[in-house]
Write an enzyme that holds these catalytic residues in place. Sequence first.
Site, PDB file in Angstrom:
ATOM      1  N   LYS A 197      -6.110   6.595 -11.588  1.00 26.44           N
ATOM      2  CA  LYS A 197      -4.855   6.044 -12.243  1.00 26.44           C
ATOM      3  C   LYS A 197      -5.102   4.578 -13.350  1.00 26.44           C
ATOM      4  O   LYS A 197      -4.672   4.871 -14.366  1.00 26.44           O
ATOM      5  CB  LYS A 197      -3.616   5.677 -11.465  1.00 26.44           C
ATOM      6  CG  LYS A 197      -2.247   5.197 -12.310  1.00 26.44           C
ATOM      7  CD  LYS A 197      -1.393   4.778 -11.389  1.00 26.44           C
ATOM      8  CE  LYS A 197      -1.387   3.418 -11.040  1.00 26.44           C
ATOM      9  NZ  LYS A 197      -0.645   2.409 -11.598  1.00 26.44           N
ATOM     10  N   HIS A 211      -3.354   4.210  -2.316  1.00 31.18           N
ATOM     11  CA  HIS A 211      -4.405   3.429  -1.613  1.00 31.18           C
ATOM     12  C   HIS A 211      -4.943   4.063  -0.388  1.00 31.18           C
ATOM     13  O   HIS A 211      -6.048   4.110  -0.247  1.00 31.18           O
ATOM     14  CB  HIS A 211      -3.727   2.189  -1.369  1.00 31.18           C
ATOM     15  CG  HIS A 211      -3.150   1.199  -2.452  1.00 31.18           C
ATOM     16  ND1 HIS A 211      -1.821   1.038  -2.564  1.00 31.18           N
ATOM     17  CD2 HIS A 211      -3.633   0.739  -3.412  1.00 31.18           C
ATOM     18  CE1 HIS A 211      -1.642   0.386  -3.413  1.00 31.18           C
ATOM     19  NE2 HIS A 211      -2.727   0.093  -4.131  1.00 31.18           N
ATOM     20  N   LEU A 246       0.782  -1.203  -0.015  1.00 26.27           N
ATOM     21  CA  LEU A 246      -0.022  -0.011  -0.045  1.00 26.27           C
ATOM     22  C   LEU A 246       0.816   1.185   0.100  1.00 26.27           C
ATOM     23  O   LEU A 246       1.902   1.299   0.609  1.00 26.27           O
ATOM     24  CB  LEU A 246      -1.034  -0.029   1.306  1.00 26.27           C
ATOM     25  CG  LEU A 246      -1.819  -1.175   1.435  1.00 26.27           C
ATOM     26  CD1 LEU A 246      -2.685  -1.158   2.721  1.00 26.27           C
ATOM     27  CD2 LEU A 246      -2.706  -1.138   0.210  1.00 26.27           C
ATOM     28  N   HIS A 247       0.418   2.312  -0.747  1.00 24.11           N
ATOM     29  CA  HIS A 247       1.102   3.549  -0.881  1.00 24.11           C
ATOM     30  C   HIS A 247      -0.048   4.516  -0.758  1.00 24.11           C
ATOM     31  O   HIS A 247      -1.125   4.133  -0.464  1.00 24.11           O
ATOM     32  CB  HIS A 247       1.867   3.685  -2.112  1.00 24.11           C
ATOM     33  CG  HIS A 247       0.936   3.407  -3.332  1.00 24.11           C
ATOM     34  ND1 HIS A 247      -0.082   4.222  -3.693  1.00 24.11           N
ATOM     35  CD2 HIS A 247       1.146   2.370  -4.216  1.00 24.11           C
ATOM     36  CE1 HIS A 247      -0.527   3.609  -4.697  1.00 24.11           C
ATOM     37  NE2 HIS A 247       0.155   2.568  -5.404  1.00 24.11           N
TER      38      HIS A 247
END
Length: 283
Positions: free
Chosen positions: A141, A32, A28-29
């Site tokens: 995205k 998210h 996760l970044h």
Amino acid sequence: MKVIERINDLKIIDQKRPIAMIPTMGNLHEGHLSLVKQSIELQLNPLVTIYVNPLQFGPNEDFEKYPRTINQDKKNLEKYKCAYLYLPEKMELLEGIKKLKAPYSKFLCAKKRPGHFDGVITIVNRFLELIKPEYCFFGQKDFQQQLIIQNHLKANKLSTKLIVGETVRDENGLALSSRNNYLTQTEKKDASIIYKYLNEIADQLKKIHQDTFNDISKSTSIICKEYKNKFKEKGFDVDYLAIVNSKNLEKIRKDETDLLIAIAVHYRGVRLIDNLLCDLSLP
Ligand code: PAF
């Protein structure tokens, strides 16, 4: 945060509806996590799923090496006050799964990654059936992905509403993606040219539209050709660069103003995608 692994234990989520389902493959970044944040701001209870879905990877793609960072993911989700994490037990999830075919199969990523969106919609549908969320969240995205899911919800008259979160970018403009982890810092900086060029293309389209009220559809292939060459010169291998109708991904017809500029490139062996919405009717 409650971690759920078995389908039977999903019952517990009925205590905390409305649920916002946020499907992910982990690692996760901020992209998210911004969806988790957004769902809480809307007074929903986020349920993040983490599952590296084998059905959506082609035979020569990166399923094996896809980054798996579950401990860090859990920490981040706790920090963002996520209500539930669903970490499905594999066998149970895939058992008797209904295999679906995704629409828009002739466009953009679907053309380059045959079967990819079939795998995506098959697993997302499984999650929708099990979780029956009031809302689901996806990032812009993956534009084609959210369009396919939107279409699926509508076609099947599902009551789940889809919310699309804006693309989160790093300080240089590169869209965040788990695959960015395959790049070095310098390569990431170089890759930020993708966003720069998308903006340049949008500016060109707006200018042509304003100056001449011209039929923009005549200019799109010339602009795409010009920028494909620019990318090539910078060492990018362009999978596709397209200016399409953002509602249906088809070729732009005369007088259409809701455009999507979409790109996929390979850079240093890593596939990166990005897109920009461009509404020509706006100043
Ligand atoms: O966007 C992704 O990470 C995946 O395609 C998804 C939606 C989690 C399905 O596996």
